[in-house]
Design an enzyme around this catalytic site. Structure first.
Site, PDB file in Angstrom:
ATOM      1  N   CYS A  32      43.504  48.596  44.508  1.00  0.00           N
ATOM      2  CA  CYS A  32      44.398  47.564  45.013  1.00  0.00           C
ATOM      3  C   CYS A  32      45.848  48.043  44.907  1.00  0.00           C
ATOM      4  O   CYS A  32      46.107  49.047  44.282  1.00  0.00           O
ATOM      5  CB  CYS A  32      44.221  46.286  44.212  1.00  0.00           C
ATOM      6  SG  CYS A  32      44.491  46.519  42.469  1.00  0.00           S
ATOM      7  N   ARG A  57      45.447  44.115  41.672  1.00  0.00           N
ATOM      8  CA  ARG A  57      46.250  43.477  42.715  1.00  0.00           C
ATOM      9  C   ARG A  57      45.419  42.979  43.887  1.00  0.00           C
ATOM     10  O   ARG A  57      45.969  42.389  44.818  1.00  0.00           O
ATOM     11  CB  ARG A  57      47.336  44.443  43.179  1.00  0.00           C
ATOM     12  CG  ARG A  57      48.192  44.968  42.048  1.00  0.00           C
ATOM     13  CD  ARG A  57      49.308  45.812  42.579  1.00  0.00           C
ATOM     14  NE  ARG A  57      50.369  44.978  43.092  1.00  0.00           N
ATOM     15  CZ  ARG A  57      51.352  44.461  42.370  1.00  0.00           C
ATOM     16  NH1 ARG A  57      51.387  44.711  41.080  1.00  0.00           N
ATOM     17  NH2 ARG A  57      52.265  43.718  42.903  1.00  0.00           N
ATOM     18  N   TRP A 105      44.348  42.336  48.999  1.00  0.00           N
ATOM     19  CA  TRP A 105      43.929  40.964  48.728  1.00  0.00           C
ATOM     20  C   TRP A 105      44.299  40.196  49.984  1.00  0.00           C
ATOM     21  O   TRP A 105      45.473  40.032  50.303  1.00  0.00           O
ATOM     22  CB  TRP A 105      44.651  40.403  47.505  1.00  0.00           C
ATOM     23  CG  TRP A 105      44.122  39.071  47.083  1.00  0.00           C
ATOM     24  CD1 TRP A 105      42.910  38.798  46.518  1.00  0.00           C
ATOM     25  CD2 TRP A 105      44.799  37.812  47.189  1.00  0.00           C
ATOM     26  NE1 TRP A 105      42.785  37.452  46.272  1.00  0.00           N
ATOM     27  CE2 TRP A 105      43.924  36.828  46.679  1.00  0.00           C
ATOM     28  CE3 TRP A 105      46.034  37.411  47.679  1.00  0.00           C
ATOM     29  CZ2 TRP A 105      44.268  35.480  46.634  1.00  0.00           C
ATOM     30  CZ3 TRP A 105      46.374  36.068  47.633  1.00  0.00           C
ATOM     31  CH2 TRP A 105      45.500  35.121  47.101  1.00  0.00           C
ATOM     32  N   ASN A 129      52.463  45.345  50.942  1.00  0.00           N
ATOM     33  CA  ASN A 129      52.145  44.289  49.985  1.00  0.00           C
ATOM     34  C   ASN A 129      53.144  43.169  50.210  1.00  0.00           C
ATOM     35  O   ASN A 129      54.349  43.383  50.081  1.00  0.00           O
ATOM     36  CB  ASN A 129      52.256  44.826  48.549  1.00  0.00           C
ATOM     37  CG  ASN A 129      52.124  43.717  47.520  1.00  0.00           C
ATOM     38  OD1 ASN A 129      51.435  42.724  47.752  1.00  0.00           O
ATOM     39  ND2 ASN A 129      52.778  43.885  46.387  1.00  0.00           N
ATOM     40  N   GLY A 130      52.645  41.992  50.572  1.00  0.00           N
ATOM     41  CA  GLY A 130      53.544  40.866  50.813  1.00  0.00           C
ATOM     42  C   GLY A 130      53.087  40.094  52.035  1.00  0.00           C
ATOM     43  O   GLY A 130      51.956  40.235  52.496  1.00  0.00           O
ATOM     44  N   GLU A 509      42.650  26.157  29.159  1.00  0.00           N
ATOM     45  CA  GLU A 509      42.598  27.608  29.286  1.00  0.00           C
ATOM     46  C   GLU A 509      41.150  28.104  29.142  1.00  0.00           C
ATOM     47  O   GLU A 509      40.706  28.973  29.902  1.00  0.00           O
ATOM     48  CB  GLU A 509      43.513  28.255  28.231  1.00  0.00           C
ATOM     49  CG  GLU A 509      43.498  29.764  28.200  1.00  0.00           C
ATOM     50  CD  GLU A 509      43.792  30.440  29.538  1.00  0.00           C
ATOM     51  OE1 GLU A 509      44.229  29.767  30.483  1.00  0.00           O
ATOM     52  OE2 GLU A 509      43.556  31.652  29.622  1.00  0.00           O
ATOM     53  N   LYS A 513      39.137  30.170  32.062  1.00  0.00           N
ATOM     54  CA  LYS A 513      38.541  31.485  31.792  1.00  0.00           C
ATOM     55  C   LYS A 513      37.077  31.492  32.206  1.00  0.00           C
ATOM     56  O   LYS A 513      36.620  32.400  32.869  1.00  0.00           O
ATOM     57  CB  LYS A 513      38.612  31.819  30.298  1.00  0.00           C
ATOM     58  CG  LYS A 513      39.678  32.597  29.657  1.00  0.00           C
ATOM     59  CD  LYS A 513      40.433  33.684  30.251  1.00  0.00           C
ATOM     60  CE  LYS A 513      41.158  33.390  31.500  1.00  0.00           C
ATOM     61  NZ  LYS A 513      42.605  33.347  31.424  1.00  0.00           N
ATOM     62  N   GLU A 516      36.539  31.132  36.049  1.00  0.00           N
ATOM     63  CA  GLU A 516      37.114  32.273  36.766  1.00  0.00           C
ATOM     64  C   GLU A 516      36.180  33.486  36.762  1.00  0.00           C
ATOM     65  O   GLU A 516      36.023  34.148  37.785  1.00  0.00           O
ATOM     66  CB  GLU A 516      38.431  32.624  36.074  1.00  0.00           C
ATOM     67  CG  GLU A 516      39.183  33.797  36.638  1.00  0.00           C
ATOM     68  CD  GLU A 516      40.493  34.048  35.875  1.00  0.00           C
ATOM     69  OE1 GLU A 516      40.620  33.579  34.733  1.00  0.00           O
ATOM     70  OE2 GLU A 516      41.362  34.704  36.448  1.00  0.00           O
ATOM     71  N   HIS A 532      36.559   7.140  31.149  1.00  0.00           N
ATOM     72  CA  HIS A 532      37.163   6.366  32.234  1.00  0.00           C
ATOM     73  C   HIS A 532      36.633   6.798  33.598  1.00  0.00           C
ATOM     74  O   HIS A 532      37.303   6.642  34.606  1.00  0.00           O
ATOM     75  CB  HIS A 532      38.689   6.466  32.163  1.00  0.00           C
ATOM     76  CG  HIS A 532      39.233   5.841  30.911  1.00  0.00           C
ATOM     77  ND1 HIS A 532      39.285   4.484  30.709  1.00  0.00           N
ATOM     78  CD2 HIS A 532      39.686   6.401  29.761  1.00  0.00           C
ATOM     79  CE1 HIS A 532      39.761   4.227  29.502  1.00  0.00           C
ATOM     80  NE2 HIS A 532      40.013   5.384  28.897  1.00  0.00           N
ATOM     81  N   LYS A 631      45.134  39.896  40.517  1.00  0.00           N
ATOM     82  CA  LYS A 631      45.856  39.756  39.257  1.00  0.00           C
ATOM     83  C   LYS A 631      47.246  39.185  39.474  1.00  0.00           C
ATOM     84  O   LYS A 631      47.707  38.331  38.733  1.00  0.00           O
ATOM     85  CB  LYS A 631      45.952  41.136  38.595  1.00  0.00           C
ATOM     86  CG  LYS A 631      46.695  41.145  37.282  1.00  0.00           C
ATOM     87  CD  LYS A 631      45.858  40.528  36.195  1.00  0.00           C
ATOM     88  CE  LYS A 631      46.507  40.608  34.839  1.00  0.00           C
ATOM     89  NZ  LYS A 631      45.874  39.662  33.910  1.00  0.00           N
TER      90      LYS A 631
END
Ligand code: M6R
Length: 636
Positions: A32, A57, A105, A129-130, A509, A513, A516, A532, A631
């Site tokens: 990447c 990336r 990506w 990249n962008g 978190e 994890k 993901e 509730h 990432k």
């Protein structure tokens, strides 16, 4: 087996196809980022190595262009490195010592061979990249000029725009293109009539240039160049680089040569490698005690936290009447803990926002607001945009970042660098812990500055923070127990995390994890909120991980655990050593060292990370490179 970056063949005559194939086969490495190389080595080998280290990336497709005697040869493929390696074996391009590479990506256009980079014309080949925001308008104009397009990408538009502007002067064409392009980009470019030179430019996306002996590089990030050289240049916004073997020239956006500062990387090659672990994530989980000490120690003076080394004087912490913490994903979860710590200790109102929401809710920011931005990469587009907004509104900005020289680090008024070292696994672990450690120290500083804590009280808390680092080591020792327990999650579909206060922030978190990397659907719920509505989802097939480390909230949390237990949930309880909890309410109990409640998130997160890690391994998931993710998220 893990791949040794230093094993890159130095001789251009080495059979690099065999070399690359064997290496990729062994390591199942993925590429990447963007990279360019020119020198005396086999360019393909260097490019593959560099892309391997930039894997975080993105990994939807990969490709390289090589400057061969017969011109620029481009090979690209959807999917991971292995696909490209196979294509390389079939294509057998001639040897080359100059080239560019990319791993993608996907943003514009689905992951496919056609949409993969590089994008080439007769005159040039380019990786990007962008995001080019005005690519539709540019595409229309270029179509009217007679250009046709093969892909659906914004990058092909940039390549053809540059082609239309190129009249033999690469710097002039790149500078002109910059004035026409809207959005963010880092490009590496080969021009067919400029052998042995790689050109590059950046605006909004990270890019470095680097020099070795008789060789030069451009890359998205430092780990890509570490096996070859430690000396690198951070390109400023709009700067253009022309790199030839052993020489780097930098130009400003107007095409004038400019001086540059040479930085020296302090990360070792080993730090950027797996070091014998099966996965980077596991290595990075285990590195947490050390990363925490690296981050905390230099910032303790006379037993008290001090950010003098970061250029932040003690006077800085006085006078803020509101604090806004802004970040994404895991970094935002560190902010959630920070919010509780600061409000509890310093009694200053704190908000914690997801960066992509913050920008669009017209936040109230004044000169007395401290906007605290947290980012591992320092390149997350939404966090960067939030930082710019905060600055426009006149607020004081303080960034907590792990990557030196990143965009957020450069644009914030003040920066606290975390010293986690390179985090390669897409799932953030050690970066989160060190972000937490900074949250503690910031909360202590603010509390002393606002008169809520005396220096002695602050010293006691600082000592407790160091004890909490020790406790993370003890949490790591639960590894085998956790590995055994999560066998029951092998085919699981849904799971809930429950907690109150700091435990809720921590649960968020833990839940991120697990989902993901193991692809189990899970949610973190404030333990008191479940009844509730959401409790209707609890059945005996939906286990619960209950985090109960807070003495002050224990009775209430235990009642909530009973509510799910009585509906059949298999409960894994994570609590503090010595807590008196009825064994009827849980199936399994994992104990964390008995620290002050305030510090429990540090050992707590290690356990949650290990739960996610072992579950993902058990389910055969690609732990370091979970599907659909990258990432560094440099798009909004
Ligand atoms: O580089 P950043 O810390 O700004 O990244 C923000 C998020 O994309 C990141 O924390 C993400 O949620 C994690 N990789 C998830 O493990």
């Amino acid at each position: 087996m893990f791949f040794k970056y230093l094993s890159v063949p130095a001789r251009p005559d080495e059979d690099f196809f065999t070399y690359i194939f064997c290496r990729a086969e062994k390591d199942r490495f993925i590429m990447c980022g963007i990279v360019g190389y020119t020198g005396s080595r086999q360019a393909a080998s260097v490019l593959f190595d560099a892309l391997s280290s930039l894997e975080y990336r993105g990994y939807d497709s990969a490709g390289i262009s090589l400057f061969t005697d017969a011109g620029i040869a481009t090979i690209k493929s959807q999917g991971r490195l292995q696909n490209l390696v196979e294509k390389m074996q079939q294509a057998q391009p001639a040897a080359a010592s100059c080239g560019i590479g990319h791993t993608r990506w996907a943003t514009h256009g689905e992951p496919s061979d056609l949409n993969a980079h590089p994008h080439a014309t007769e005159k040039l080949s380019l990786v990007h990249n962008g995001i080019i925001e005005n690519y539709q308008q540019l595409r229309q104009k270029l179509t009217m000029q007679g250009y046709t397009f093969l892909s659906r990408t914004d990058t092909e538009v940039a390549a053809k725009l540059l082609d239309s502007l190129y009249e033999g002067d690469p710097i002039a064409a790149i500078c002109k293109a910059q004035t026409l392009l809207e959005g963010s980009f880092a490009f590496a470019i080969l021009f067919a009539d400029q052998p042995q030179t790689v050109y590059a430019v950046r605006r909004g996306s990270p890019l470095i240039a680097a020099m070795g002996k008789q060789e030069s590089f451009v890359a998205s990030d430092v780990p890509a160049i570490l096996p070859y050289t430690r000396d690198y240049i951070l390109l400023e916004e709009g700067q253009v680089a022309a790199v030839s073997p052993g020489n780097v020239e930098i130009y400003n956006a107007e095409g004038e040569p400019v001086a540059f500062e040479l930085h020296t990387a302090t990360w070792s090659v080993e730090q950027a490698q797996k070091g014998g672990y099966d996965y980077f994530m596991r290595k990075e989980i285990c590195e947490q005690p050390e990363a925490l000490l690296h981050t905390i120690h230099p910032r303790i003076a006379d037993g008290l936290p001090s950010f003098e080394q970061d250029g932040i004087p003690d006077a800085f912490w006085k006078g803020f009447n509101r604090i806004s913490i802004v970040a994404c994903g895991t970094a935002m979860h560190a902010g959630m803990v920070g919010r509780i710590l600061i409000e509890r200790l310093a009694r200053i109102p704190v908000e914690c926002d997801i960066a992509s929401e913050f920008r669009y809710r017209n936040p109230i920011l004044t000169k007395d607001t401290l906007v605290l931005l947290i980012s591992q990469s320092g390149e997350t587009a939404d966090t960067l945009a939030a930082l710019r907004l905060a600055r426009q509104c006149g607020a004081t900005t303080l960034a907590v970042v792990n990557v030196t020289g990143s965009s957020i680090a450069r644009e914030a008024d003040y920066v606290i660098h975390t010293y986690a070292g390179p985090e390669i696994a897409v799932a953030s672990t050690k970066a989160y812990s060190v972000q937490l450690s900074v949250m503690y120290m910031v909360a202590f500083k603010l509390a002393v500055a606002s008169g809520q804590l005396t220096a002695d009280q602050c010293r006691t808390l600082t000592a407790s923070l160091l004890q909490a680092v020790d406790a993370t080591k003890q949490a790591l020792a639960l590894d085998a127990e956790i590995e055994g327990y999560v066998k029951r999650y092998k085919t699981l579909k849904d799971l809930f995390f429950l907690g109150r206060g700091l435990d809720y922030a921590l649960s968020m978190e833990g839940s991120l994890k697990l989902k993901e990397i193991s692809y189990i659907h899970c949610e973190a719920y404030a333990a008191g909120e479940l009844k509730h509505g959401t409790i209707s989802l609890i059945t005996e097939n939906v286990p619960v991980v209950a985090v109960a480390t807070q003495q002050a909230l224990l009775a209430k949390t235990v009642s909530n655990i009973k509510e799910v237990r009585s509906r059949g949930a298999d409960v894994l309880l994570i609590c503090k050593e010595g807590f008196d909890i009825d064994p009827e309410v849980y199936g399994k109990r994992l104990e964390l060292p008995a620290l002050d409640d305030l510090f429990m998130p540090l050992p707590g997160v290690v356990v949650l990370q290990l739960i996610a890690y072992h579950t993902a391994v058990l389910r055969g998931c690609d732990v370091d490179k979970p599907r659909n993710l990258a990432k560094s998220v440099t798009v909004e």
